[in-house]
Design an enzyme around this catalytic site. Structure first.
Site, short mmCIF file in Angstrom:
data_model
loop_
_atom_site.label_atom_id
_atom_site.label_comp_id
_atom_site.label_asym_id
_atom_site.label_seq_id
_atom_site.Cartn_x
_atom_site.Cartn_y
_atom_site.Cartn_z
N HIS A 145 4.44 -4.96 3.34
CA HIS A 145 3.05 -3.73 4.17
C HIS A 145 3.87 -3.55 6.00
O HIS A 145 3.98 -2.40 6.19
CB HIS A 145 2.45 -3.79 3.55
N ASP A 152 0.84 1.11 -1.78
CA ASP A 152 -0.16 0.80 -3.44
C ASP A 152 -0.82 2.14 -3.54
O ASP A 152 -1.08 2.98 -2.91
CB ASP A 152 -0.70 -0.03 -2.89
N GLU A 210 0.81 -6.59 -10.67
CA GLU A 210 -0.03 -5.29 -9.81
C GLU A 210 1.66 -4.05 -9.67
O GLU A 210 1.30 -3.78 -9.92
CB GLU A 210 -0.39 -5.86 -8.04
N HIS A 213 1.71 -1.59 -7.21
CA HIS A 213 2.27 -1.86 -5.98
C HIS A 213 4.16 -1.53 -5.64
O HIS A 213 4.41 -3.03 -6.63
CB HIS A 213 2.08 -3.46 -5.47
#
Length: 235
Positions: A145, A152, A210, A213
């Protein structure tokens, strides 16, 4: 296009995988972090693909639900300045995300973004509050990120404006959010597979724990940035 490709290939020879900055500037065991907008802009003149693209400027039809700009997140507090209404990815990642949106749109679907670029100082703040690498990135390593290559997101039904059912919400930290968890309704598994397949198709890799993600795959790892959203608008 040929000139851009040659410039890209040439630059890879001078960029190291661990940091994405010229090897002569790297310091062993110290994570390089770019905090200067002026230095970032200088690098852009040499390497245009380092540009951080505000995603709605490229893909106006995407929806933002920037969770860390509100208390509606697992920290239950603002992590970005109040009123933050922009988010960024590096140029190659943003271009690939545009292709994702275009294909989804042909199916009556679209993208909703929860988070993309995250300043390094925010990752440090996360770590101060939750020192657990299952949930937040260790600042010693930096986050994708921070590099502008992670996103996301989820899929929405454009007609009704609602998210497809993915079985859990964003930042739901349990095994039910894992791609390997199959004890879910078939419709949920299909929705997750739809998101995963289209993201992989356009150059993103999934995170196993996740469903929301994804990280853009590149021959280099881009530099870690700690430049505010406000300053990035002036790049």
């Amino acid at each position: 296009m040929v000139r851009f490709a040659l410039q890209y290939a040439f630059s890879v020879l001078f960029f190291i995988g661990a940091s994405g900055i010229p090897a002569t500037k790297a310091q062993p065991n110290i994570l390089p972090v770019e905090r200067s907008l002026s230095k970032h802009k200088k690098e852009l003149r040499r390497f245009p693909y380092l540009e951080m693209i505000e995603l709605k400027s490229l893909i106006p039809s995407i929806i933002y639900d920037l969770r860390y700009a509100s208390p509606n997140n697992f920290m239950q507090r603002l992590m970005y300045p109040a009123g933050t209404n922009s988010t960024y990815l590096r140029r190659p990642a943003a271009d690939s995300l545009l292709k994702v949106q275009q294909e989804l749109k042909s199916q009556g679907l679209g993208i909703k973004i929860f988070d993309a670029y995250r300043p390094y100082s925010v990752t440090q703040h996360f770590w101060e509050l939750v020192k657990d690498e299952r949930y937040v990135a260790n600042p010693a390593k930096g986050s994708n990120h921070n590099r502008g290559t992670a996103i996301d997101l989820t899929i929405i039904d454009i007609k009704i404006g609602e998210e497809l059912d993915m079985g859990t919400g964003f930042d739901h930290f349990s095994d039910t959010a894992h791609h390997s968890f199959k004890q879910l309704p078939e419709s949920v598994l299909q929705n997750r597979e739809k998101l995963k397949n289209i993201m992989l198709k356009y150059g993103f890799a999934a995170l196993s724990t996740e469903w929301w993600h994804y990280t853009y795959q590149s021959p280099i790892r881009f530099p870690v940035l700690d430049i505010s959203f406000k300053k990035l608008r002036r790049q």
